[in-house]
Scaffold this active site. Structure first.
Site, PDB file in Angstrom:
ATOM      1  N   SER A 192       7.604  91.082  67.121  1.00 43.13           N
ATOM      2  CA  SER A 192       7.749  90.710  65.721  1.00 43.13           C
ATOM      3  C   SER A 192       9.094  91.150  65.159  1.00 43.13           C
ATOM      4  O   SER A 192       9.580  92.241  65.451  1.00 43.13           O
ATOM      5  CB  SER A 192       6.621  91.357  64.902  1.00 43.13           C
ATOM      6  N   GLY A 193       9.642  90.294  64.309  1.00 45.97           N
ATOM      7  CA  GLY A 193      10.848  90.675  63.578  1.00 45.97           C
ATOM      8  C   GLY A 193      10.511  91.322  62.248  1.00 45.97           C
ATOM      9  O   GLY A 193      11.391  91.833  61.562  1.00 45.97           O
TER      10      GLY A 193
ATOM     11  N   SER B  65       4.139  90.027  75.437  1.00 41.91           N
ATOM     12  CA  SER B  65       3.313  89.068  74.667  1.00 41.91           C
ATOM     13  C   SER B  65       1.926  89.634  74.356  1.00 41.91           C
ATOM     14  O   SER B  65       0.897  88.995  74.666  1.00 41.91           O
ATOM     15  CB  SER B  65       3.213  87.719  75.388  1.00 41.91           C
TER      16      SER B  65
ATOM     17  N   LEU C  64      -2.596  83.980  69.184  1.00 38.56           N
ATOM     18  CA  LEU C  64      -3.792  84.575  68.593  1.00 38.56           C
ATOM     19  C   LEU C  64      -3.968  84.115  67.147  1.00 38.56           C
ATOM     20  O   LEU C  64      -5.086  84.012  66.649  1.00 38.56           O
ATOM     21  CB  LEU C  64      -3.660  86.112  68.652  1.00 38.56           C
TER      22      LEU C  64
ATOM     23  N   TYR D 198      18.122  86.936  77.058  1.00 38.62           N
ATOM     24  CA  TYR D 198      17.476  86.676  75.766  1.00 38.62           C
ATOM     25  C   TYR D 198      18.453  86.043  74.782  1.00 38.62           C
ATOM     26  O   TYR D 198      19.615  86.431  74.708  1.00 38.62           O
ATOM     27  CB  TYR D 198      16.890  87.967  75.172  1.00 38.62           C
TER      28      TYR D 198
HETATM   29  P1  NAP Z   1       3.898  88.732  70.827  1.00 42.18           P
HETATM   30  O1  NAP Z   1       3.671  89.895  69.921  1.00 42.18           O
HETATM   31  O2  NAP Z   1       2.771  88.299  71.688  1.00 42.18           O
HETATM   32  O3  NAP Z   1       4.351  87.462  69.975  1.00 42.18           O
HETATM   33  C1  NAP Z   1       5.279  87.596  68.943  1.00 42.18           C
HETATM   34  C2  NAP Z   1       5.189  86.363  68.064  1.00 42.18           C
HETATM   35  O4  NAP Z   1       3.945  86.455  67.343  1.00 42.18           O
HETATM   36  C3  NAP Z   1       6.303  86.316  67.053  1.00 42.18           C
HETATM   37  O5  NAP Z   1       6.731  84.981  66.895  1.00 42.18           O
HETATM   38  C4  NAP Z   1       5.643  86.840  65.802  1.00 42.18           C
HETATM   39  O6  NAP Z   1       6.230  86.334  64.626  1.00 42.18           O
HETATM   40  C5  NAP Z   1       4.232  86.305  65.966  1.00 42.18           C
HETATM   41  N1  NAP Z   1       3.290  87.103  65.176  1.00 42.18           N
HETATM   42  C6  NAP Z   1       3.094  88.430  65.201  1.00 42.18           C
HETATM   43  N2  NAP Z   1       2.169  88.799  64.299  1.00 42.18           N
HETATM   44  C7  NAP Z   1       1.772  87.669  63.686  1.00 42.18           C
HETATM   45  C8  NAP Z   1       0.834  87.373  62.664  1.00 42.18           C
HETATM   46  N3  NAP Z   1       0.112  88.357  62.089  1.00 42.18           N
HETATM   47  N4  NAP Z   1       0.681  86.088  62.283  1.00 42.18           N
HETATM   48  C9  NAP Z   1       1.400  85.095  62.842  1.00 42.18           C
HETATM   49  N5  NAP Z   1       2.317  85.309  63.837  1.00 42.18           N
HETATM   50  C10 NAP Z   1       2.497  86.581  64.243  1.00 42.18           C
HETATM   51  O7  NAP Z   1       5.153  89.122  71.708  1.00 42.18           O
HETATM   52  P2  NAP Z   1       6.328  88.265  72.432  1.00 42.18           P
HETATM   53  O8  NAP Z   1       7.436  88.089  71.437  1.00 42.18           O
HETATM   54  O9  NAP Z   1       5.812  87.059  73.111  1.00 42.18           O
HETATM   55  O10 NAP Z   1       6.776  89.312  73.525  1.00 42.18           O
HETATM   56  C11 NAP Z   1       7.119  90.643  73.131  1.00 42.18           C
HETATM   57  C12 NAP Z   1       8.290  91.146  73.935  1.00 42.18           C
HETATM   58  O11 NAP Z   1       7.929  91.193  75.303  1.00 42.18           O
HETATM   59  C13 NAP Z   1       9.568  90.287  73.893  1.00 42.18           C
HETATM   60  O12 NAP Z   1      10.367  90.542  72.766  1.00 42.18           O
HETATM   61  C14 NAP Z   1      10.251  90.748  75.159  1.00 42.18           C
HETATM   62  O13 NAP Z   1      10.923  91.967  74.921  1.00 42.18           O
HETATM   63  C15 NAP Z   1       9.084  90.988  76.106  1.00 42.18           C
HETATM   64  N6  NAP Z   1       8.820  89.856  77.025  1.00 42.18           N
HETATM   65  C16 NAP Z   1       9.005  90.058  78.343  1.00 42.18           C
HETATM   66  C17 NAP Z   1       8.738  89.042  79.233  1.00 42.18           C
HETATM   67  C18 NAP Z   1       8.936  89.274  80.712  1.00 42.18           C
HETATM   68  O14 NAP Z   1       8.910  88.316  81.478  1.00 42.18           O
HETATM   69  N7  NAP Z   1       9.134  90.486  81.126  1.00 42.18           N
HETATM   70  C19 NAP Z   1       8.292  87.771  78.787  1.00 42.18           C
HETATM   71  C20 NAP Z   1       8.106  87.601  77.408  1.00 42.18           C
HETATM   72  C21 NAP Z   1       8.359  88.657  76.543  1.00 42.18           C
HETATM   73  P3  NAP Z   1       6.811  87.348  63.497  1.00 42.18           P
HETATM   74  O15 NAP Z   1       8.183  87.736  63.924  1.00 42.18           O
HETATM   75  O16 NAP Z   1       6.796  86.509  62.249  1.00 42.18           O
HETATM   76  O17 NAP Z   1       5.886  88.511  63.395  1.00 42.18           O
END
Ligand code: NAP
Length: 296
Positions: free
Chosen positions: A261-262, A207, A214, A53
């Protein structure tokens, strides 16, 4: 590290915080410490990392915060992953590839321990299925690193059900980390969630908001799903994000969604879903919008 720690059952928090995007958040060390404290205060005690990461830098950013506030380590579970050899400036591989050899898994686990300033990972996942995986040899590696107290529990991510079963019969796995959301439902049909339920292993879900699609997706599926979810969220008095988490949590395999989310508010929206139980009609209304057709 004593063996008894290694054999304690794995208890992840219902919502897990993902650190994939940590380098994008531009937090200085005190802000990183505060972010971790606030997550813990919300009941999010499990933190999901991977060696790769942030171009191999995210773990060390988190570890820097833990070095500054070492008492936090006792209040959390640290999850990491390895197995992907991703090309980067420091790693000029000819091609991205997977590696589950004993030497590579050991090297990456030991690097994650150094990065995170910890003596033990609570959970280590093989990030992607390595077609060259020797399951018996990998199980021996798992056992050795467990004996040494370096990793307490093992799992995999993004494996097929047969790949999961192959490794699980050699060494007990505790979870499967998979993609699942209102925009990505393959795990409902490809046997992954059936296998999790059959084995009584709670999946971790990545995700959960479709990586943000979304909210910002303009493709037909994202638009349909948004239009179907908006009135449901309004009726339930919750945000779209909370509804998306509640849709995942409704599955009987009892998934652990991983936030991306951060923002503190983003974490709060995930935790709020723990108080929501969707009825089957709302759940299927979202399924229908996602698929673009009613159930047969
Ligand atoms: P996600 O929750 O689907 O997407 C997060 C993104 O959505 C961020 O950029 C976030 O921005 C945005 N977001 C959230 N709420 C929002 C809102 N109300 N309006 C607009 N944008 C919004 O999760 P993800 O980051 O893709 O994945 C989550 C975790 O899963 C990762 O951190 C990682 O640990 C893990 N992961 C694992 C794999 C694997 O292969 N095992 C692959 C991908 C991810 P903000 O920060 O502004 O909220």
């Amino acid at each position: 590290m004593p063996d008894q720690l290694a054999s304690a059952p794995l208890a992840l928090s219902p919502i897990v915080a993902g650190l994939w995007r940590l380098t994008e958040w531009k937090l200085d060390v005190p802000a990183r410490v505060r972010w971790i404290e606030q997550a813990l205060e919300l009941g999010i005690t499990s933190f999901d990392h991977a060696d790769i990461y942030g171009d191999y830098r995210a773990e060390a950013l988190f570890g820097e915060a833990l070095r500054t506030a070492p008492a936090l380590r006792q209040r959390m579970q640290l999850v990491s992953k390895c197995g992907i050899r991703l090309r980067s400036a420091q790693r000029p591989y000819r091609v991205n590839h997977y590696d589950t050899s004993a030497a590579y898994v050991r090297t990456q686990v030991e690097q994650s321990l150094r990065n995170l300033h910890t003596e033990q990972l609570d959970l280590l996942l093989i990030h992607r299925p390595d077609y060259l995986m020797d399951a018996a040899a990998l199980a021996e590696t798992f056992a050795a690193l467990t004996r040494e107290g370096k990793v307490a529990h093992w799992g995999v991510s993004n494996h097929s059900t047969s790949q999961f079963a192959l490794l699980h019969q050699q060494h007990p796995l505790t979870t499967h980390q998979i993609e699942l959301s209102v925009l990505m439902m393959n795990a409902l049909d490809d046997g992954t969630l059936d296998q999790a339920q059959a084995l009584g292993l709670r999946p971790m879900v990545w995700s959960p908001l479709g990586g943000g699609r979304l909210f910002n997706g303009d493709d037909a599926q994202a638009v349909r799903v948004g239009e179907a979810m908006t009135p449901i969220a309004a009726r339930l008095g919750i945000s779209l994000a909370t509804l998306a988490y509640a849709w995942i949590l409704r599955h009987p395999s009892r998934p652990h969604p991983i936030t991306g989310s951060g923002r503190l508010e983003g974490l709060r929206e995930a935790v709020a879903a723990l108080d929501v139980t969707l009825d089957a009609e709302d759940w299927y209304a979202i399924w229908t919008a996602s698929k673009g057709h009613p159930v047969p």
